[in-house]
Design a protein around this motif. Structure first.
Motif, PDB file in Angstrom:
ATOM      1  N   THR A   1     -12.390   1.369  -2.691  1.00 25.21           N
ATOM      2  CA  THR A   1     -13.358   1.479  -1.597  1.00 25.21           C
ATOM      3  C   THR A   1     -14.188   0.223  -1.387  1.00 25.21           C
ATOM      4  O   THR A   1     -14.958   0.156  -0.442  1.00 25.21           O
ATOM      5  CB  THR A   1     -14.314   2.664  -1.856  1.00 25.21           C
ATOM      6  OG1 THR A   1     -14.951   2.465  -3.111  1.00 25.21           O
ATOM      7  CG2 THR A   1     -13.562   3.983  -1.842  1.00 25.21           C
TER       8      THR A   1
ATOM      9  N   ALA B   1     -14.037  -4.308  -1.940  1.00 19.27           N
ATOM     10  CA  ALA B   1     -13.283  -5.503  -2.324  1.00 19.27           C
ATOM     11  C   ALA B   1     -14.000  -6.219  -3.458  1.00 19.27           C
ATOM     12  O   ALA B   1     -15.202  -6.067  -3.653  1.00 19.27           O
ATOM     13  CB  ALA B   1     -13.124  -6.430  -1.123  1.00 19.27           C
TER      14      ALA B   1
ATOM     15  N   THR C   1      -8.530  -6.722  -2.310  1.00 19.85           N
ATOM     16  CA  THR C   1      -8.714  -7.573  -1.135  1.00 19.85           C
ATOM     17  C   THR C   1      -9.122  -6.716   0.063  1.00 19.85           C
ATOM     18  O   THR C   1      -8.904  -5.505   0.080  1.00 19.85           O
ATOM     19  CB  THR C   1      -7.416  -8.345  -0.798  1.00 19.85           C
ATOM     20  OG1 THR C   1      -6.370  -7.403  -0.545  1.00 19.85           O
ATOM     21  CG2 THR C   1      -7.019  -9.248  -1.961  1.00 19.85           C
ATOM     22  N   GLU C   2      -9.703  -7.361   1.062  1.00 16.42           N
ATOM     23  CA  GLU C   2     -10.072  -6.651   2.295  1.00 16.42           C
ATOM     24  C   GLU C   2      -8.812  -6.140   2.982  1.00 16.42           C
ATOM     25  O   GLU C   2      -7.734  -6.696   2.826  1.00 16.42           O
ATOM     26  CB  GLU C   2     -10.835  -7.577   3.234  1.00 16.42           C
ATOM     27  CG  GLU C   2     -12.225  -7.933   2.781  1.00 16.42           C
ATOM     28  CD  GLU C   2     -13.192  -6.752   2.769  1.00 16.42           C
ATOM     29  OE1 GLU C   2     -13.015  -5.782   3.535  1.00 16.42           O
ATOM     30  OE2 GLU C   2     -14.155  -6.808   1.984  1.00 16.42           O
ATOM     31  N   GLU C   3      -8.980  -5.095   3.782  1.00 17.49           N
ATOM     32  CA  GLU C   3      -7.854  -4.521   4.526  1.00 17.49           C
ATOM     33  C   GLU C   3      -7.261  -5.542   5.481  1.00 17.49           C
ATOM     34  O   GLU C   3      -7.961  -6.389   6.001  1.00 17.49           O
ATOM     35  CB  GLU C   3      -8.328  -3.299   5.324  1.00 17.49           C
ATOM     36  CG  GLU C   3      -8.932  -2.209   4.441  1.00 17.49           C
ATOM     37  CD  GLU C   3      -9.582  -1.122   5.275  1.00 17.49           C
ATOM     38  OE1 GLU C   3      -8.845  -0.375   5.916  1.00 17.49           O
ATOM     39  OE2 GLU C   3     -10.816  -1.060   5.259  1.00 17.49           O
ATOM     40  N   LYS C   4      -5.960  -5.424   5.693  1.00 21.15           N
ATOM     41  CA  LYS C   4      -5.276  -6.351   6.618  1.00 21.15           C
ATOM     42  C   LYS C   4      -5.363  -5.876   8.028  1.00 21.15           C
ATOM     43  O   LYS C   4      -5.484  -4.765   8.360  1.00 21.15           O
ATOM     44  CB  LYS C   4      -3.803  -6.480   6.230  1.00 21.15           C
ATOM     45  CG  LYS C   4      -3.657  -7.244   4.942  1.00 21.15           C
ATOM     46  CD  LYS C   4      -2.191  -7.446   4.606  1.00 21.15           C
ATOM     47  CE  LYS C   4      -2.069  -8.237   3.320  1.00 21.15           C
ATOM     48  NZ  LYS C   4      -0.714  -8.434   2.922  1.00 21.15           N
TER      49      LYS C   4
ATOM     50  N   GLU D   1      -5.202  -3.404  -2.009  1.00 18.30           N
ATOM     51  CA  GLU D   1      -5.925  -3.560  -0.749  1.00 18.30           C
ATOM     52  C   GLU D   1      -6.985  -2.472  -0.608  1.00 18.30           C
ATOM     53  O   GLU D   1      -6.716  -1.294  -0.888  1.00 18.30           O
ATOM     54  CB  GLU D   1      -4.961  -3.470   0.436  1.00 18.30           C
ATOM     55  CG  GLU D   1      -4.056  -4.669   0.583  1.00 18.30           C
ATOM     56  CD  GLU D   1      -3.157  -4.556   1.805  1.00 18.30           C
ATOM     57  OE1 GLU D   1      -3.583  -3.973   2.828  1.00 18.30           O
ATOM     58  OE2 GLU D   1      -2.025  -5.046   1.731  1.00 18.30           O
ATOM     59  N   LYS D   2      -8.150  -2.880  -0.168  1.00 18.30           N
ATOM     60  CA  LYS D   2      -9.254  -1.952   0.070  1.00 18.30           C
ATOM     61  C   LYS D   2      -8.828  -0.901   1.099  1.00 18.30           C
ATOM     62  O   LYS D   2      -8.204  -1.222   2.109  1.00 18.30           O
ATOM     63  CB  LYS D   2     -10.473  -2.723   0.577  1.00 18.30           C
ATOM     64  CG  LYS D   2     -11.659  -1.869   0.919  1.00 18.30           C
ATOM     65  CD  LYS D   2     -12.782  -2.725   1.445  1.00 18.30           C
ATOM     66  CE  LYS D   2     -13.856  -1.881   2.088  1.00 18.30           C
ATOM     67  NZ  LYS D   2     -14.881  -2.698   2.724  1.00 18.30           N
ATOM     68  N   GLY D   3      -9.160   0.366   0.834  1.00 12.78           N
ATOM     69  CA  GLY D   3      -8.894   1.441   1.778  1.00 12.78           C
ATOM     70  C   GLY D   3      -7.481   1.988   1.728  1.00 12.78           C
ATOM     71  O   GLY D   3      -7.164   2.923   2.462  1.00 12.78           O
ATOM     72  N   GLU D   4      -6.635   1.433   0.892  1.00 10.54           N
ATOM     73  CA  GLU D   4      -5.243   1.886   0.791  1.00 10.54           C
ATOM     74  C   GLU D   4      -5.053   2.710  -0.478  1.00 10.54           C
ATOM     75  O   GLU D   4      -5.659   2.420  -1.505  1.00 10.54           O
ATOM     76  CB  GLU D   4      -4.283   0.692   0.782  1.00 10.54           C
ATOM     77  CG  GLU D   4      -4.331  -0.148   2.040  1.00 10.54           C
ATOM     78  CD  GLU D   4      -3.794   0.572   3.273  1.00 10.54           C
ATOM     79  OE1 GLU D   4      -3.099   1.596   3.131  1.00 10.54           O
ATOM     80  OE2 GLU D   4      -4.075   0.099   4.385  1.00 10.54           O
TER      81      GLU D   4
ATOM     82  N   PRO E   1       0.833  -1.208   0.000  1.00  5.30           N
ATOM     83  CA  PRO E   1       0.000   0.000   0.000  1.00  5.30           C
ATOM     84  C   PRO E   1       0.868   1.258   0.000  1.00  5.30           C
ATOM     85  O   PRO E   1       1.940   1.294   0.582  1.00  5.30           O
ATOM     86  CB  PRO E   1      -0.793  -0.111   1.306  1.00  5.30           C
ATOM     87  CG  PRO E   1      -0.846  -1.583   1.570  1.00  5.30           C
ATOM     88  CD  PRO E   1       0.471  -2.114   1.086  1.00  5.30           C
TER      89      PRO E   1
ATOM     90  N   THR F   1      -7.816   5.062  -4.399  1.00  4.54           N
ATOM     91  CA  THR F   1      -8.017   4.336  -3.140  1.00  4.54           C
ATOM     92  C   THR F   1      -9.230   3.441  -3.332  1.00  4.54           C
ATOM     93  O   THR F   1     -10.360   3.933  -3.371  1.00  4.54           O
ATOM     94  CB  THR F   1      -8.262   5.306  -1.966  1.00  4.54           C
ATOM     95  OG1 THR F   1      -7.170   6.215  -1.876  1.00  4.54           O
ATOM     96  CG2 THR F   1      -8.416   4.546  -0.652  1.00  4.54           C
TER      97      THR F   1
END
Length: 171
Positions: A141, A143, A168-171, A99-102, A79, A139
């Motif tokens: 938003t 997945a 992918t979902e956030e880690k 990655e989602k949100g990154e 990210p 970014t």
């Protein structure tokens, strides 16, 4: 006759007011409507850009997947980093995993013809021309698996020019 003339003036007034309103709204839609992807553009050569994509793929490949019967590398950069994708006659390369949100800096260029980068279903659209490195700050938003299509006719194999982005979902 006079009533018809004043009616025409009323329509001209309405049209003028509407044009002024739309002219004022254009910069507001751009600034506040989040309709446009912020991009930077740099001059490059197809050879130099191709080398950047190859180095990116070599450094961050995590697997493989198939698009239209062709096996392509799946690449996952950390990210916040620069990610590279290239258009060439009739392929998007490589497959990206984000990655989602990154936030990422997505670099896009063409090695041969003018192409259109359209990420579906989120409707990000960019024109891709050889000799230019377009950088969009994105970014993800949600997945899922997203499809890249070429929306600029690029000759015979245009309809097969499809790519993928996995989020992918956030880690």
């Amino acid at each position: 006759m006079e009533a018809h003339g004043s009616h025409g003036k009323s329509w001209l007034t309405v049209a003028l007011v509407w044009c002024i309103f739309l002219t004022i709204m254009m910069p507001l839609w751009y600034l506040y409507g989040k309709q446009n992807v912020p991009t930077e553009t740099y001059r490059t050569s197809p050879a130099d850009y191709g080398e950047k994509v190859n180095a990116f793929v070599e450094q961050y490949t995590i697997g493989e997947d198939t698009v239209n019967g062709v096996t392509l590398p799946v690449v996952a950069a950390p990210p916040g980093s620069d990610v590279y994708i290239r258009a060439s006659t009739w392929q998007w390369y490589p497959i990206l995993q984000l990655e989602k949100g990154e936030e990422y800096r997505l670099h896009i260029s063409s090695l041969d013809l003018q192409h259109g980068f359209s990420l579906q279903p989120v409707n990000i659209n960019l024109q891709v021309i050889p000799g230019y490195d377009y950088v969009a700050t994105i970014t993800p938003t949600s997945a899922g698996e997203f499809t890249i299509v070429c929306n600029e006719y690029c000759f015979v194999g245009h309809h097969t020019m499809v790519g993928k982005v996995f989020v992918t979902e956030e880690k």
